[in-house]
Design a protein around this motif. Structure first.
Motif, PDB file in Angstrom:
ATOM      1  N   ARG A 128       0.830  -1.208   0.000  1.00  0.00           N
ATOM      2  CA  ARG A 128       0.000   0.000   0.000  1.00  0.00           C
ATOM      3  C   ARG A 128       0.862   1.255   0.000  1.00  0.00           C
ATOM      4  N   LEU A 135       1.343   6.721  -6.741  1.00  0.00           N
ATOM      5  CA  LEU A 135       0.125   7.423  -7.132  1.00  0.00           C
ATOM      6  C   LEU A 135       0.214   8.912  -6.812  1.00  0.00           C
ATOM      7  N   VAL A 144      -2.873  11.297 -12.963  1.00  0.00           N
ATOM      8  CA  VAL A 144      -3.991  10.858 -12.133  1.00  0.00           C
ATOM      9  C   VAL A 144      -4.740  12.104 -11.669  1.00  0.00           C
ATOM     10  N   ILE A 148      -8.401  12.681  -6.333  1.00  0.00           N
ATOM     11  CA  ILE A 148      -8.599  11.322  -5.831  1.00  0.00           C
ATOM     12  C   ILE A 148      -8.034  11.186  -4.419  1.00  0.00           C
ATOM     13  N   ASP A 149      -8.566  10.248  -3.677  1.00  0.00           N
ATOM     14  CA  ASP A 149      -8.033   9.893  -2.363  1.00  0.00           C
ATOM     15  C   ASP A 149      -6.927   8.854  -2.605  1.00  0.00           C
ATOM     16  N   VAL A 150      -5.682   9.295  -2.550  1.00  0.00           N
ATOM     17  CA  VAL A 150      -4.551   8.432  -2.899  1.00  0.00           C
ATOM     18  C   VAL A 150      -4.507   7.189  -2.021  1.00  0.00           C
ATOM     19  N   SER A 152      -6.916   5.704  -0.436  1.00  0.00           N
ATOM     20  CA  SER A 152      -8.038   4.828  -0.753  1.00  0.00           C
ATOM     21  C   SER A 152      -7.792   4.047  -2.041  1.00  0.00           C
ATOM     22  N   VAL A 153      -7.265   4.738  -3.051  1.00  0.00           N
ATOM     23  CA  VAL A 153      -6.973   4.059  -4.323  1.00  0.00           C
ATOM     24  C   VAL A 153      -5.863   3.025  -4.135  1.00  0.00           C
ATOM     25  N   THR A 156      -7.374   0.040  -2.428  1.00  0.00           N
ATOM     26  CA  THR A 156      -8.204  -0.708  -3.370  1.00  0.00           C
ATOM     27  C   THR A 156      -7.348  -1.469  -4.371  1.00  0.00           C
ATOM     28  N   LEU A 157      -6.268  -0.837  -4.809  1.00  0.00           N
ATOM     29  CA  LEU A 157      -5.375  -1.468  -5.775  1.00  0.00           C
ATOM     30  C   LEU A 157      -4.753  -2.739  -5.191  1.00  0.00           C
ATOM     31  N   VAL A 188      -9.110   0.656 -13.053  1.00  0.00           N
ATOM     32  CA  VAL A 188      -8.421   1.697 -12.289  1.00  0.00           C
ATOM     33  C   VAL A 188      -8.119   2.903 -13.174  1.00  0.00           C
ATOM     34  N   THR A 192      -9.373   6.818 -12.659  1.00  0.00           N
ATOM     35  CA  THR A 192      -8.417   7.734 -12.018  1.00  0.00           C
ATOM     36  C   THR A 192      -7.608   8.591 -12.985  1.00  0.00           C
TER      37      THR A 192
END
Length: 215
Positions: A128, A135, A144, A148-150, A152-153, A156-157, A188, A192
């Protein structure tokens, strides 16, 4: 020197055997006697290097961490954008999973609740952090969306990659992994990456799928 080399080779043989059994049967279902037999070594040789099964699990997760960090560092030095480096890292790790049992075993240990000894971070935490760092740089490079909420992405990734590996490895041949990974990246990217830069990365995902599948 020759004795040290033999000791290192024996240690690597034991680790490889343990990783293979952990990957195929799981940590709890694998005994030290199983590992000794699979490695073709004596119990004395195993205990010389590893005092307990937990030590073997920890060594495998250390190798997994070292491999991920080394590959990430190599990609960072090749002039790729941060998003491309992150995409190549995921496909590179997928390729290495197919080349040997250590990374596969490391993932099974991580998903099986095997404790990680400090200061080694849990693999998912480390992944993470690697993803979030790339990111964040991708946001700075305008690859990107800036809103975006880095974290969170990144979360999720990692969940998607781990889930793709675990579910795919259970229900379909491993040769489909690159396609699943590319499919994940398509989702993704569409969510994004700005429209003006999207085609580049969708094309890259398809190319990495072909390259990884060919290997």
């Amino acid at each position: 020197m020759a004795r040290q080399l033999r000791a290192e080779q024996t240690r690597a043989t034991i680790l490889g055997a343990a990783a293979d059994l952990f990957d195929r049967h799981g940590y709890e279902s694998t005994s030290l006697s199983d590992i000794v037999a699979h490695a073709g070594v004596t119990k004395g040789a195993l205990y010389f290097h590893f005092a307990a099964k937990e030590d073997l699990a920890h060594a495998i997760m250390e190798l997994q961490s070292r491999t991920a960090r080394r590959l990430a560092s190599e990609l960072d030095g090749r002039g790729y954008t941060s998003l491309e480096a992150l995409m190549r890292l995921t496909f590179g790790m997928a390729r290495l999973c197919e080349e040997g049992p250590v990374l596969r075993a490391g993932l099974r240990l991580a998903t099986g609740g095997v404790a990680v000894r400090p200061p080694l971070p849990h693999p998912f935490t480390e992944w993470r952090e690697i993803a979030a760092s790339r990111l964040l740089d991708a946001v700075r490079q305008s690859d990107v969306h800036p809103d975006i909420d880095v974290d969170s992405v990144a979360h999720t990734l990692v969940c998607s990659i781990v889930g793709t590996r675990v579910v795919g490895g259970t229900v379909e041949p491993s040769m489909r992994q690159p396609r699943r990974l590319a499919g994940m990246w398509h989702i993704v990217i569409r969510g994004t990456v700005p429209v003006t830069r999207r085609a580049r990365y969708l094309t890259l995902a398809a190319r990495l799928e072909r390259e990884t599948g060919a290997v």
